[in-house]
Design a protein around this motif. Structure first.
Motif, PDB file in Angstrom:
ATOM      1  N   SER A   1       1.310  -0.808  -0.242  1.00  0.00           N
ATOM      2  CA  SER A   1      -0.011  -0.065   0.431  1.00  0.00           C
ATOM      3  C   SER A   1       0.842   1.216  -0.316  1.00  0.00           C
ATOM      4  O   SER A   1       1.970   1.123   0.998  1.00  0.00           O
ATOM      5  CB  SER A   1      -0.653  -0.108   1.671  1.00  0.00           C
ATOM      6  OG  SER A   1      -1.377   1.312   1.511  1.00  0.00           O
TER       7      SER A   1
ATOM      8  N   VAL B   1      -1.110   4.396   4.657  1.00  0.00           N
ATOM      9  CA  VAL B   1      -2.189   4.231   5.585  1.00  0.00           C
ATOM     10  C   VAL B   1      -2.949   5.142   6.388  1.00  0.00           C
ATOM     11  O   VAL B   1      -1.752   5.881   6.508  1.00  0.00           O
ATOM     12  CB  VAL B   1      -1.810   2.697   6.615  1.00  0.00           C
ATOM     13  CG1 VAL B   1      -2.537   2.090   7.705  1.00  0.00           C
ATOM     14  CG2 VAL B   1      -1.225   1.777   5.483  1.00  0.00           C
TER      15      VAL B   1
ATOM     16  N   VAL C   1       1.192  -4.748   3.963  1.00  0.00           N
ATOM     17  CA  VAL C   1      -0.183  -5.701   4.512  1.00  0.00           C
ATOM     18  C   VAL C   1       0.360  -6.609   4.790  1.00  0.00           C
ATOM     19  O   VAL C   1      -0.182  -7.008   3.024  1.00  0.00           O
ATOM     20  CB  VAL C   1      -1.476  -4.767   3.643  1.00  0.00           C
ATOM     21  CG1 VAL C   1      -2.424  -4.943   4.762  1.00  0.00           C
ATOM     22  CG2 VAL C   1      -0.561  -3.115   3.652  1.00  0.00           C
TER      23      VAL C   1
ATOM     24  N   VAL D   1      -7.221   1.764   4.371  1.00  0.00           N
ATOM     25  CA  VAL D   1      -5.194   0.936   3.546  1.00  0.00           C
ATOM     26  C   VAL D   1      -6.057   1.548   2.017  1.00  0.00           C
ATOM     27  O   VAL D   1      -6.618   0.696   1.466  1.00  0.00           O
ATOM     28  CB  VAL D   1      -5.117  -0.102   3.727  1.00  0.00           C
ATOM     29  CG1 VAL D   1      -4.133  -1.013   3.585  1.00  0.00           C
ATOM     30  CG2 VAL D   1      -5.295  -0.504   5.496  1.00  0.00           C
TER      31      VAL D   1
END
Length: 428
Positions: free
Chosen positions: A13, A16, A98, A146
């Motif tokens: 990602s 976040v 993640v 996310v």
């Protein structure tokens, strides 16, 4: 994530973000206390001074009331901090790894890692606009966003966490960030103005009535009451999407739409339209465009997963059918001890199907839950809790949760039946 556990899904990602709306609500309460506290404390000291005929209390009351204006500005400060905490997210930019699995979620950025147990994650939703992200609701009122590359990647992340439409309901507030921030300020300012108006009004009335009684009610009956009223009126609508239907919660009304009566789900800009059978006027909800699309996708996917179809032969034997709760439970017990459910053509797999069949009558699903517990099925509690967590109907969910508990006394079925709603109940 523990080293012995292999994640079900991993992604990278670019951002976040986390919000703390629950902390914002605590600061709002402090703002209310700072504003109304000096006035209320001064009024109480004044009443005590008159009752005890003590000039000391009168002086204390005047000293406390002298701080009332400072309390207003302190409350204004708390409101500002509340808005910042609630609506300004703490963003971790840069590459974040993640890893999601049945045990929880791990976020890794460089050498720093954060572990979120699965039990701490309440629900999740894929929001496709303006940039695809997965919005997770954590326990304690925290929210985690996310960013993902696509809606498909977001759906895989939710599935890895067990937060798909078939496993967990999702409850979403439909207010915008800008509108919610404005509402926080408006509640405080309007309440303060009402308090000032009420104070002047009471001063005018003091020639007719007892001043101390009115002073005691000045802050409590107006500032607090009006703050609550404005908060309730300005609270945005909330949509709960479950495996059995959707629940629309507005400030002073609730509309329950089981999928059996929900014929179409449409979007029109920033509006979500829920069309129900036999009603030309759809239930209309407004939200940000990305959220509208996300909710429409979630509802449509949940509708496709509705079990429906032909119920197993003999499944109606699980229903209450007007029996006394104690008699209903005893009949279920006899079905287990005498293997009557097999004689009626029901297998344990049929009972599980009845529990998961969101189109079945609620008392049939509750009866299936009770029978699984009475039969001593090892995974009964887990099966019932999953069914409860996925339902949007609060009353049915509470009934299933009671059935999942270890309450096999005579009063248990009565508590469960009282919590069961009628599937035909549709109101707006």
């Amino acid at each position: 994530m523990p080293a012995t556990t292999s994640p079900s899904f991993e992604l990278t990602s670019s951002s976040v973000a986390q919000r703390h709306p629950s902390l914002g609500r605590v600061l709002e309460c402090l703002a209310l206390l700072a504003s109304v506290g000096p006035v209320l404390a001064g009024a109480l000291a004044d009443v005590l001074g008159q009752k005890l005929a003590s000039p000391l209390f009168g002086q204390v009351a005047r000293d406390i009331l002298a701080w009332s204006r400072s309390g207003f500005f302190a409350g204004l400060f708390f409101v500002l901090v509340s808005a910042l905490v609630t609506f300004a997210p703490r963003i971790r930019r840069g590459t974040v790894r993640v890893a999601a699995g049945a045990t929880g979620l791990r976020l890794t950025r460089g050498a720093a890692a954060r572990w979120i147990p699965r039990a701490a994650i309440r629900s999740g939703l894929v929001v496709p606009e303006p940039r695809p992200c997965v919005a997770l609701e954590l326990r304690g009122g925290r929210q985690l966003e996310v960013q993902v590359e696509s809606e498909e990647e977001g759906a895989r992340l939710l599935a890895a966490l067990g937060l798909g439409p078939e496993a967990r309901r999702v409850a979403v507030s439909l207010g915008s960030v800008k509108g919610d921030r404005a509402a926080v300020w408006a509640r405080y300012v309007v309440s303060a103005l009402v308090l000032d108006f009420a104070s002047a009004w009471f001063d005018d009335l003091s020639v007719f009535v007892d001043r101390s009684a009115l002073g005691n009610a000045k802050s409590l009956a107006f500032f607090v009451l009006f703050n609550w009223l404005i908060r309730a009126t300005a609270r945005p609508a909330r949509l709960v999407v479950g495996s059995d239907g959707v629940l629309v919660e507005r400030p002073f009304s609730r509309t329950w739409l089981p999928y059996a009566v929900l014929t179409a789900v449409r979007t029109r800009g920033d509006r979500l339209l829920l069309v129900r059978q036999g009603d030309d006027r759809p239930v209309e909800l407004r939200a940000e465009r990305g959220l509208v699309r996300a909710l429409a996708l979630r509802v449509r996917e949940a509708r496709k997963r509705v079990a429906g179809g032909a119920a197993p032969r003999g499944a109606d034997a699980l229903e209450r059918r007007g029996r006394d709760p104690a008699a209903w439970r005893e009949d279920l017990r006899r079905m287990v001890t005498a293997s009557d459910y097999r004689a009626a053509g029901l297998t344990l797999e049929d009972v599980r199907h009845a529990l998961d069949d969101t189109s079945a009558p609620p008392d049939r699903r509750i009866g299936a839950a009770l029978l699984l517990r009475i039969a001593g099925v090892p995974e009964a509690q887990d099966l019932i809790r999953v069914a409860a967590e996925a339902t949007a109907d609060a009353e049915l969910r509470a009934a299933l949760e009671r059935a999942a508990e270890d309450e096999l006394d005579e009063a248990s079925p009565a508590r469960t039946v009282r919590g069961a709603p009628r599937r035909t109940r549709v109101h707006g």
